[in-house]
Scaffold this active site. Structure first.
Site, mmCIF file in Angstrom:
data_model
loop_
_atom_site.group_PDB
_atom_site.id
_atom_site.type_symbol
_atom_site.label_atom_id
_atom_site.label_comp_id
_atom_site.label_asym_id
_atom_site.label_seq_id
_atom_site.Cartn_x
_atom_site.Cartn_y
_atom_site.Cartn_z
ATOM 1 N N HIS A 1 0.689 -1.245 0.009
ATOM 2 C CA HIS A 1 -0.100 -0.058 -0.042
ATOM 3 C C HIS A 1 1.019 1.084 -0.051
ATOM 4 O O HIS A 1 0.285 2.352 -0.308
ATOM 5 C CB HIS A 1 -0.938 0.020 1.183
ATOM 6 C CG HIS A 1 -2.146 -0.984 0.975
ATOM 7 N ND1 HIS A 1 -3.362 -0.755 1.507
ATOM 8 C CD2 HIS A 1 -2.207 -2.079 0.322
ATOM 9 C CE1 HIS A 1 -4.174 -1.656 1.216
ATOM 10 N NE2 HIS A 1 -3.476 -2.622 0.301
ATOM 11 N N HIS B 1 -1.760 -12.563 -2.234
ATOM 12 C CA HIS B 1 -2.931 -13.539 -1.391
ATOM 13 C C HIS B 1 -2.576 -14.703 -1.106
ATOM 14 O O HIS B 1 -3.245 -15.560 -0.615
ATOM 15 C CB HIS B 1 -4.278 -13.534 -2.488
ATOM 16 C CG HIS B 1 -4.700 -12.038 -2.442
ATOM 17 N ND1 HIS B 1 -5.933 -11.648 -2.910
ATOM 18 C CD2 HIS B 1 -4.509 -10.698 -1.770
ATOM 19 C CE1 HIS B 1 -6.321 -10.570 -2.967
ATOM 20 N NE2 HIS B 1 -5.336 -9.837 -2.333
#
Length: 749
Positions: free
Chosen positions: A108, A270
């Site tokens: 992020h 993920h």
């Protein structure tokens, strides 16, 4: 990496006791209004004043590269590895490992990068500041950064927050069994928030940034205000994997990723960790910037249960993708294709997906209770990789070829966390991979002897006697160097890519004229290089800049001033094979006020686009002003248009632009024939004297720019104008020379 966008954060309220600050709300209402508030159409010059050097506590002499190079990087890595598995009571680690949290933090930090203006990314460590520190998508990353504080405190100035935020995620992957391809330091810290256009919305989690065709407005990359990429539940919360794939392709493309890199990043990212949605978002307090002062920079205080651990609420989604959340595996792709997925809701109310097969309900370990098991989950955006035909083909290939997947993810991850750093010459540390990648915009090394002062003087003479005009030489040098972007350090004169596709064909560069100039300069280059017996050479990249310098020296001499424009050789010439054409297309100037060029497809005004261009070049208000004035009298407009050429002696470097612009002998009117053009008439005779654009006239209309223009229009400012123009010119010409420090010129009149 994706977080939900339901009204999870809508209940945030200010957490400051009114008994402590009884007049707080009233004080907010009485806050002084800015000039921009009173006059919204006023040209905003603030981008040219940030960051403010006085905000930096390290001082002007601080050299971060020297500090980082003295750092024991291996010791930092070992400390990070120890931190990963040392769970803290105030924020317990999922599965006893903070690795997945740090990966999300790094992603992020870097994932805000966008290709159209080079803004965003990990450089500067802006995740520490508003608005990023309080974006809904960054919920609970305040805890991740606070976990890192003891390490930052230990190593101090030797490693920036910007580097540490990225290194932590890289080390996390390594510690959980994934082999990365390396890490480069060199990201310097910012010390204040800067204003960036993150979108037009006035509320978090809104999406009002699409054009009439449904595409994101440029330069934006994220689809929703406050998210890094896309809504993980699907566009506007609609769980449609194919529609989600369209949004993913658009937003990942705008962060410089192709389809293969996109699949690798999602499937690889993920493979680790889980999402958090133990309950509704109504239990969450305000984000850090709105939280009470006693929270000391923490936000999203959770009143559900213990407020942490098993009761954590972050995105509202809940669950892990794989059976090995803290160990690298290919289980994400296995689960994606081996199960049929059915829609369900998390405890927090978010739409997600679980296997149709009930036998999968106990595959995944609980993050805190070893006696509990769960089904794996997928998000709507995960299923996009299964149902989009292009993504699916790539994902299946990765599933069948695990080593290929590992390599693709390693490369995509490295690109993600380094894309905003610019060329490899800025990379620091012992972990920098040796491989040169095309997205790094490589240039060849200097493997020859550079020209000396006598050679430079000789070459300038040949250039000035070649038949090329001052205008042509200045325009070519400017077109080459002014592609530089101080946001992601791309572009610039090094590489001489102005002679390659796509730059050679950009309308702003007057392709036919450019081809003529380059042909002449290449002839001078070849003749010089072929005549050398000692391995000495001049690159075309250097010769282009030298040509502009020589033209400016001649133009100043014609004005009565002897000045040497500083020149530092050392640029080399890239090849077409070193140049990703599609990647460079985003550097094309759709407006360049310095050349009075404006493409009407822009959604900002010409003066606003001038400020944007100057901001990307890291220019100050005076530097922008003096460069425009100089470029006009040097007759350097695109297409040889005469707008703003306020002089009867074009090609001579003087302050005529400012003198004539500010003269009250001229009355300005909008042209009745051409939109966006203004005509200046002699007040006494009514005779048409000049034509101009709004970029020209803004220096007389805007009060702050007029003040600077007046400084250059005074009778005693002629030498200062030339001095300042040359210094600003050299700053642009050397903006991409990270190996040198620009020198200032000395003038003799």
């Amino acid at each position: 990496m994706f977080k939900r966008t339901i009204p999870l954060f809508a209940a945030f309220t200010l957490a400051i006791s009114p008994s402590v600050f009884p007049n707080y709300a009233h004080a907010q209402e009485d806050k002084p209004k800015t000039n921009q508030y009173w006059w919204p159409k006023m040209l905003d010059l603030s981008p040219l004043r940030q960051p403010n050097a006085t905000s930096n506590p390290m001082g002007e002499k601080f050299n971060y590269a020297e500090e980082f190079n003295s750092l024991d990087l291996n010791a930092v890595i070992e400390d990070l590895k120890k931190l990963m598995t040392t769970s803290q009571d105030w924020w317990p680690a999922d599965y006893g490992n903070y690795g997945p949290l740090f990966i999300r933090m790094s992603w992020h930090a870097a994932g805000t990068y966008r290709i159209y203006d080079g803004r965003g990314g990990a450089n500067g460590g802006f995740q520490r500041f508003a608005p990023q520190n309080s974006w809904p998508d960054n919920a609970n990353l305040d805890k991740a950064r606070r976990l890192l504080w003891p390490i930052k405190q230990k190593y101090g100035r030797k490693i920036s927050w910007a580097d540490l935020l990225v290194l932590a995620g890289n080390v996390a992957m390594e510690s959980m069994g994934f082999k990365t391809i390396g890490f480069a330091g060199g990201r310097e810290d910012a010390w204040e928030a800067i204003n960036i256009n993150w979108g037009p919305e006035g509320k978090w989690l809104e999406s009002k940034r699409q054009d009439k065709d449904g595409k994101l407005e440029k330069p934006l990359a994220a689809t929703v205000m406050g998210l890094i990429y896309v809504n993980p539940e699907g566009p506007n919360g609609v769980p449609d994997p194919l529609a989600a794939a369209e949004k993913i392709r658009e937003t990942f493309g705008r962060m410089a990723m192709n389809d293969e890199e996109t699949v690798a990043l999602i499937a690889g990212g993920h493979a680790f960790g889980k999402t958090h949605g133990a309950a509704s978002g109504k239990y969450l307090g305000p984000a850090p910037e709105a939280a009470g002062i006693e929270e000391q920079g923490f936000g999203w205080k959770n009143s559900y249960g213990s407020g942490k651990g098993k009761d954590t609420i972050t995105s509202g989604l809940e669950g892990a993708w794989t059976v090995t959340p803290t160990h690298w595996s290919h289980n994400y792709l296995q689960n994606l294709f081996n199960f049929n997925w059915v829609k369900t809701k998390s405890p927090g109310g978010a739409i997600q997906w679980v296997p149709e097969n009930s036998n999968a309900s106990s595959m995944v370990p609980d993050a805190f209770d070893p006696s509990k098991r769960h089904a794996p989950v997928m998000l709507t955006t995960d299923l996009a990789l299964k149902f989009d035909p292009v993504y699916s083909k790539i994902a299946k290939r990765f599933l069948d070829n695990p080593k290929e997947f590992d390599d693709a993810f390693a490369r995509a991850w490295f690109k993600l966390i380094h894309r905003d750093m610019g060329p490899r010459s800025r990379y620091l540390g012992s972990l920098v991979p040796k491989e040169v990648m095309i997205w790094q915009d490589p240039v060849p090394p200097v493997d020859y002897k550079l020209v000396d002062a006598n050679d430079i003087a000789n070459l300038k003479g040949k250039i000035l006697n070649s038949g090329l005009t001052t205008s042509e030489l200045v325009k070519t040098a400017w077109a080459s160097a002014s592609t530089f972007r101080g946001t992601d350090m791309r572009g610039g004169a090094n590489g001489a890519r102005i002679r390659l596709a796509p730059q050679k064909d950009w309308p702003a560069n007057d392709p036919q004229e450019l081809a003529k100039v380059l042909k002449t300069l290449e002839s001078i280059q070849n003749n010089f290089n072929n005549a050398q017996a000692d391995g000495k050479k001049i690159s075309l990249a250097d010769l282009i800049v030298l040509g502009g310098n020589a033209a400016i020296e001649q133009a100043a001499k014609q004005a009565g001033y002897d000045i040497i424009v500083p020149f530092m050789p050392g640029r080399t010439d890239a090849t077409q094979g070193m140049t990703d054409v599609k990647s460079f297309e985003v550097l094309e100037p759709k407006a360049d006020g310095f050349r009075n060029y404006f493409d009407k497809s822009n959604n900002m005004s010409p003066p606003e686009m001038l400020v944007e261009k100057a901001s990307l070049l890291k220019l100050s208000v005076p530097e922008m002003t003096v460069l425009v004035g100089g470029m006009r009298v040097l007759n350097a407009n695109t297409g040889q248009n005469q707008y703003g050429v306020f002089t009867d002696k074009p090609g001579i470097l003087n302050n005529d632009f400012f003198v004539n612009l500010l003269s009250m002998s001229t009355e300005w009117k909008k042209s009745s024939e051409t939109e966006g053009i203004y005509e200046g008439y002699d007040r006494k005779t009514g005779k048409l004297k000049w034509k101009a654009t709004s970029v020209d006239l803004i220096f007389g209309a805007n009060s702050e720019l007029r003040a600077v223009a007046e400084a250059y229009a005074t009778d005693d400012a002629k030498d200062k104008f030339i001095q300042d123009f040359v210094n600003a010119w050299v700053k642009v010409m050397t903006a991409d020379r990270f190996d040198i420090k620009a020198a200032n010129a000395n003038i003799n009149s």
